[in-house]
Write an enzyme that holds these catalytic residues in place. Structure first.
Site, PDB file in Angstrom:
ATOM      1  CD  GLU A  51      13.302  62.509  21.657  1.00 19.23           C
ATOM      2  OE1 GLU A  51      14.322  62.011  22.112  1.00 19.23           O
ATOM      3  OE2 GLU A  51      12.204  61.923  21.649  1.00 19.23           O
ATOM      4  CG  HIS A  89       8.737  59.659  22.874  1.00 23.77           C
ATOM      5  ND1 HIS A  89       8.646  58.888  21.742  1.00 23.77           N
ATOM      6  CD2 HIS A  89      10.057  59.767  23.153  1.00 23.77           C
ATOM      7  CE1 HIS A  89       9.873  58.547  21.361  1.00 23.77           C
ATOM      8  NE2 HIS A  89      10.753  59.067  22.200  1.00 23.77           N
TER       9      HIS A  89
HETATM   10  P1  PGA Z   1      17.093  57.076  20.373  1.00 25.56           P
HETATM   11  O1  PGA Z   1      15.710  57.484  21.047  1.00 25.56           O
HETATM   12  O2  PGA Z   1      18.176  57.717  21.192  1.00 25.56           O
HETATM   13  O3  PGA Z   1      17.114  55.579  20.450  1.00 25.56           O
HETATM   14  O4  PGA Z   1      17.071  57.575  18.976  1.00 25.56           O
HETATM   15  C1  PGA Z   1      15.509  58.753  21.581  1.00 25.56           C
HETATM   16  C2  PGA Z   1      14.090  58.859  22.069  1.00 25.56           C
HETATM   17  O5  PGA Z   1      13.198  58.270  21.426  1.00 25.56           O
HETATM   18  O6  PGA Z   1      13.813  59.495  23.093  1.00 25.56           O
END
Ligand code: PGA
Length: 231
Positions: A156, A84
Site C-alpha cells: 500500500e 497499516h
Molecule cells: P483506500 O484505503 O482504498 O481508501 O485507499 C486502503 C487502505 O488504507 O487499506
C-alpha cells in the site's frame, strides 16, 4: 482472489448491521475478508471470513485497551491487518512492534495481512526498495520460512491511500518482484485507492493475488461493480 475490506474506524452499530446484510447479499466467487472495528467484530456472526485491523503485541493480561490474538481467535477471527500506514503514523507503530504482532498472530493460527508501503517523499528519493525491504525483513524476523509463506503481504503506497492516485502497473510490478525475492510463497495484495474504475488497469497485473480496499469497502454498489470486473 483475496478481497480484504478495511472498514477502518467507520460504521456505527446500526449502520454496520445494514452494511453486513448488503455485503452478504453480494454474489461472488472471490474470497472476501471483512475487517470491521473490534466492536463490530463482536457484533457479527456472519458467515464471511473476518479479519481485525490490529492486534496486541502481548498475550492476555494487564494491557488496558488492547485486544490479544487469543481473544481474536475466540471470536473466530481468521485474519488480521498489521502495520497499516495509518497505525504506523498515528500510533507510532514500529517495525519491531509489527514483528511481535505477526508472531502473536501466527502462534494463534491467524493469518497476518502485513501492510508495507513507501511515502511519496521516499519514492521521489528513490528509496522504495530500501524502505519496503526494511519493513518486510523486520516484520518477519524470527519467523520460519514455513510460517512466512502464510503471511499475506499488502503493498500500500502511502501516497495512494485515500487519494484517488494509483501507481502505474510497472511501479506495482517492480515492487511485487522485490517482495517475491524475500517471501516467494506469500500472496501479495495491492491496496490504495483501488476502485471500480481503475480495476480495468490493475487487473492487467498478473502477480496481484487480491486487493485491500478501504474507501470502496464502504460503498457496496461500487464494490459490486469492482468484483464483477475483477477478472
Ligand atoms: P483506500 O484505503 O482504498 O481508501 O485507499 C486502503 C487502505 O488504507 O487499506
Amino acid at each position: 482472489m483475496i478481497i480484504a475490506l478495511n472498514n477502518k474506524s467507520n460504521l456505527e452499530k446500526e449502520e454496520f448491521e445494514s452494511y453486513l446484510e448488503g455485503l452478504e447479499s453480494i454474489q461472488t466467487d472471490e474470497t472476501i475478508i471483512l475487517c470491521p472495528t473490534f466492536l463490530n467484530i463482536g457484533a457479527t456472526n456472519s458467515s464471511l471470513k473476518i479479519g481485525s485491523q490490529n492486534v496486541s503485541i502481548n498475550e492476555n493480561g494487564a494491557y488496558t485497551g488492547e485486544i490479544s490474538a487469543t481473544q481474536l481467535k475466540s471470536y473466530h477471527v481468521q485474519y488480521a491487518i498489521v502495520g497499516h500506514s495509518e497505525r504506523r503514523e498515528y500510533q507510532r507503530e514500529t517495525n519491531e512492534e509489527i514483528n511481535l504482532k505477526v508472531k502473536q498472530l501466527l502462534k494463534n493460527d491467524i493469518t497476518p495481512i502485513l501492510c508495507i508501503g513507501e511515502s511519496l517523499e521516499e519514492r521521489n528519493k528513490n528509496q522504495v526498495k530500501e524502505v519496503l525491504t526494511k519493513e518486510l525483513l523486520i516484520a518477519i524476523k524470527d519467523v520460519t520460512e514455513e510460517e512466512q509463506a502464510k503471511i499475506i503481504i499488502a503493498y500500500e503506497p502511502i501516497w495512494s491511500i485515500g487519494t484517488g492516485i494509483i501507481p502505474t502497473n510497472d511501479q506495482i510490478e517492480e515492487v511485487f518482484e522485490e517482495i517475491k525475492k524475500i517471501v516467494p510463497k506469500s500472496k501479495i495484495l495491492y491496496g490504495g485507492s483501488a476502485n471500480e474504475e481503475n480495476i480495468d488497469q490493475l487487473k492487467l497485473i498478473n502477480a496481484i493475488d487480491g486487493y485491500l480496499l478501504g474507501g470502496l469497502s464502504l460503498k457496496l454498489d461500487k464494490l459490486k461493480i469492482f468484483l464483477q470486473k475483477i477478472h
